[in-house]
Design a protein around this motif. Structure first.
Motif, PDB file in Angstrom:
ATOM      1  N   ASN A   1     -45.404  24.872  81.776  1.00 21.85           N
ATOM      2  CA  ASN A   1     -44.960  25.297  83.108  1.00 21.85           C
ATOM      3  C   ASN A   1     -45.738  24.620  84.232  1.00 21.85           C
ATOM      4  N   SER A   2     -46.992  24.266  84.001  1.00 23.96           N
ATOM      5  CA  SER A   2     -47.793  23.612  85.038  1.00 23.96           C
ATOM      6  C   SER A   2     -47.288  22.201  85.351  1.00 23.96           C
ATOM      7  N   GLN A   3     -46.383  21.685  84.531  1.00 23.78           N
ATOM      8  CA  GLN A   3     -45.846  20.335  84.724  1.00 23.78           C
ATOM      9  C   GLN A   3     -44.456  20.360  85.356  1.00 23.78           C
ATOM     10  N   ASN A   4     -44.142  21.435  86.023  1.00 25.37           N
ATOM     11  CA  ASN A   4     -42.821  21.653  86.608  1.00 25.37           C
ATOM     12  C   ASN A   4     -42.390  20.517  87.534  1.00 25.37           C
ATOM     13  N   LYS A   5     -43.238  20.113  88.456  1.00 26.59           N
ATOM     14  CA  LYS A   5     -42.863  19.073  89.430  1.00 26.59           C
ATOM     15  C   LYS A   5     -42.583  17.741  88.747  1.00 26.59           C
ATOM     16  N   MET A   6     -43.390  17.428  87.756  1.00 28.32           N
ATOM     17  CA  MET A   6     -43.184  16.183  87.020  1.00 28.32           C
ATOM     18  C   MET A   6     -41.838  16.219  86.292  1.00 28.32           C
TER      19      MET A   6
ATOM     20  N   TYR B   1     -34.829  26.187  81.072  1.00 29.58           N
ATOM     21  CA  TYR B   1     -35.795  25.742  80.065  1.00 29.58           C
ATOM     22  C   TYR B   1     -36.978  26.710  79.948  1.00 29.58           C
ATOM     23  N   GLU B   2     -37.397  27.279  81.053  1.00 30.82           N
ATOM     24  CA  GLU B   2     -38.548  28.175  81.033  1.00 30.82           C
ATOM     25  C   GLU B   2     -38.213  29.542  80.437  1.00 30.82           C
ATOM     26  N   GLN B   3     -36.985  30.010  80.615  1.00 31.26           N
ATOM     27  CA  GLN B   3     -36.630  31.370  80.220  1.00 31.26           C
ATOM     28  C   GLN B   3     -35.920  31.469  78.876  1.00 31.26           C
ATOM     29  N   ASN B   4     -35.267  30.408  78.445  1.00 30.17           N
ATOM     30  CA  ASN B   4     -34.504  30.456  77.200  1.00 30.17           C
ATOM     31  C   ASN B   4     -35.361  29.918  76.054  1.00 30.17           C
ATOM     32  N   PRO B   5     -35.699  30.757  75.080  1.00 27.94           N
ATOM     33  CA  PRO B   5     -36.561  30.298  73.981  1.00 27.94           C
ATOM     34  C   PRO B   5     -35.916  29.228  73.088  1.00 27.94           C
ATOM     35  N   ASP B   6     -34.607  29.072  73.169  1.00 31.01           N
ATOM     36  CA  ASP B   6     -33.920  28.054  72.375  1.00 31.01           C
ATOM     37  C   ASP B   6     -33.917  26.685  73.054  1.00 31.01           C
ATOM     38  N   MET B   7     -34.333  26.638  74.303  1.00 27.32           N
ATOM     39  CA  MET B   7     -34.364  25.383  75.058  1.00 27.32           C
ATOM     40  C   MET B   7     -35.794  24.850  75.063  1.00 27.32           C
ATOM     41  N   GLU B   8     -35.947  23.579  74.707  1.00 22.75           N
ATOM     42  CA  GLU B   8     -37.265  22.962  74.669  1.00 22.75           C
ATOM     43  C   GLU B   8     -37.226  21.628  75.399  1.00 22.75           C
ATOM     44  N   MET B   9     -38.349  21.312  76.042  1.00 23.53           N
ATOM     45  CA  MET B   9     -38.436  20.073  76.791  1.00 23.53           C
ATOM     46  C   MET B   9     -39.729  19.362  76.407  1.00 23.53           C
TER      47      MET B   9
END
Length: 113
Positions: free
Chosen positions: A7-12, A36-44
């Motif tokens: 989450n700390s890399q949001n701007k990037m 991406y932050e709220q859905n556990p099935d989504m990964e980045m």
């Protein structure tokens, strides 16, 4: 090297994802980040070389497949195989699942085979 998003890399992440979207709508980008932050099935994941984040790949993991939802590489690094490397590393990580793509990522993924 593939590095999981924090989450700390949001701007990037916002900057890299904006390269993929046709319109650079800040509200749309924020909604995408929330997904991406709220859905556990989504990964980045970022692609990192020499302390620089130069690419990003976003996937949705389902029971039998994973879907490449987003994929972007900084323009100055395009054509160097970064996108191919990201897809390859994700395939290794989820080798027990079938890989699929969205309408937006399908052409690129198909070009790899």
């Amino acid at each position: 090297m593939l590095v999981k998003f924090r989450n700390s890399q949001n701007k990037m992440a916002l900057g890299l994802l904006s390269l993929m979207l046709k319109e650079h709508d800040a509200k749309q980008l924020q909604q995408l980040m929330q997904l991406y932050e709220q859905n556990p099935d989504m990964e980045m994941y970022f692609w990192k070389e020499e302390e620089k984040y130069i690419g990003i790949i976003g996937i949705e993991v389902q029971e039998k497949e994973f879907i490449i939802k987003h994929l972007a590489v900084l323009p100055s690094f395009r054509g160097e195989g970064i996108g191919r490397a990201m897809v390859s590393e994700i395939q290794k990580k989820y080798s027990d699942l079938t890989m699929n793509a969205t309408e937006e990522t399908e052409a690129f993924v198909q070009s790899l085979y």
